[in-house]
Structures are given as structure tokens and as C-alpha cells.
Design an enzyme around this catalytic site. Sequence first.
Site, PDB file in Angstrom:
ATOM      1  N   HIS A 157       0.711  -0.905  -0.314  1.00 60.55           N
ATOM      2  CA  HIS A 157       0.251  -0.117   0.080  1.00 60.55           C
ATOM      3  C   HIS A 157       1.367   0.947   0.044  1.00 60.55           C
ATOM      4  O   HIS A 157       0.159   2.117  -0.849  1.00 60.55           O
ATOM      5  CB  HIS A 157      -0.533   0.043   1.117  1.00 60.55           C
ATOM      6  CG  HIS A 157      -2.193  -1.338   0.634  1.00 60.55           C
ATOM      7  ND1 HIS A 157      -2.785  -0.625   1.679  1.00 60.55           N
ATOM      8  CD2 HIS A 157      -2.951  -2.106   0.440  1.00 60.55           C
ATOM      9  CE1 HIS A 157      -4.468  -1.925   1.155  1.00 60.55           C
ATOM     10  NE2 HIS A 157      -4.142  -2.142   0.446  1.00 60.55           N
ATOM     11  N   HIS A 178      -3.330   3.401  -4.887  1.00 63.80           N
ATOM     12  CA  HIS A 178      -2.134   3.381  -3.284  1.00 63.80           C
ATOM     13  C   HIS A 178      -1.216   4.550  -4.453  1.00 63.80           C
ATOM     14  O   HIS A 178      -0.657   5.377  -3.576  1.00 63.80           O
ATOM     15  CB  HIS A 178      -1.648   2.122  -2.809  1.00 63.80           C
ATOM     16  CG  HIS A 178      -2.496   1.071  -2.469  1.00 63.80           C
ATOM     17  ND1 HIS A 178      -3.436   2.139  -1.470  1.00 63.80           N
ATOM     18  CD2 HIS A 178      -3.106  -0.141  -2.972  1.00 63.80           C
ATOM     19  CE1 HIS A 178      -3.975   1.200  -1.498  1.00 63.80           C
ATOM     20  NE2 HIS A 178      -3.927  -0.531  -2.476  1.00 63.80           N
TER      21      HIS A 178
END
Length: 146
Positions: free
Chosen positions: A98, A133
Amino acid sequence: MSTVIIGSDHAGFALKEYLKDHLAAKGYEVEDMGTDSTASCDYPEYAYKVCERALVTGSLGVLICGTGVGMSMSANRVAGIRAALCTNEYLARMTRKHNNANILCLGERVLGQGAAAAIADVFLETAFEGGRHQRRIDLMDSVCGR
Ligand code: RB5
């Protein structure tokens, strides 16, 4: 196999030496930016050396001090670095997926060698997921860097 840039201060020296052997045995090319002993030294110097080399080579890096905190604070001051202090494998996996973290920070006084090696393995083996992300990572500079 990939290159890993590694560095520590005196309080992370023993774990650095252990991880160097562990990662080399797994086939990684390990570049050690110091320190070279348990003589007292200053962690920001080694944080900068590792971050600079990781950015130039496009490699992931590992920074170790007593807690991992000083290294993470120092590394995150370097433009282009996203350093993550991880104390378990879940954090290591998620910060690669992420946050596209490019530097792993570890605390020798916090983790046993086996746990640290398992965390490093996951960090180095996990890919960034991109997509939404990446947008959030871009906002780190445009929002938090303003
Ligand atoms: C050294 O004593 C210690 O302060 C350093 O290794 C680190 O833990 C700082 O964050």
C-alpha cells in the site's frame, strides 16, 4: 537476484551482520553502508548513506538502530524515501503493498534475529499494488510536503 542496501548504527550492528548473512544466503546482493563495529556512532549518518544509495540504484534498503525509530525519522526526511518501521510481518507486507515503502527500519533491541529476518524476507518479496495507492503516495508530496 535483487540488490539490498543495508546500514545500521552501533546499536543495530549485530542484527545488520546477521541479516547480511541471511539475505546473502537467500541470493540477494547485499551492499553494506556501515557502520563497521559496535563503537558509538550517529544513526542519521547511516540513514542518509543507505537512502542515497537506495535511490541511486533503485534498490530497497534496510536500516537498523536500537529501536528503529531514529532511523525511520531520519530516512523519512530524505526526498523520495518512504521508510517503514516494522515490528511484524503484517506491517512489512502491507507497507510494501500500500505505501510502496522503499526502506525497512528495524530495532535490534526490539526484535529477535529470527523475527527480524522473517520481516525482512516479507518486505523484500512483496510487490507494490499501485492503483489507488499510487494516488495516495503522490499526495504525500503534494499535500504533506506543502
Ligand atoms: C542508540 O543508543 C539509540 O538511541 C539508537 O540506536 C536508536 O534507537 C535511536 O532511535
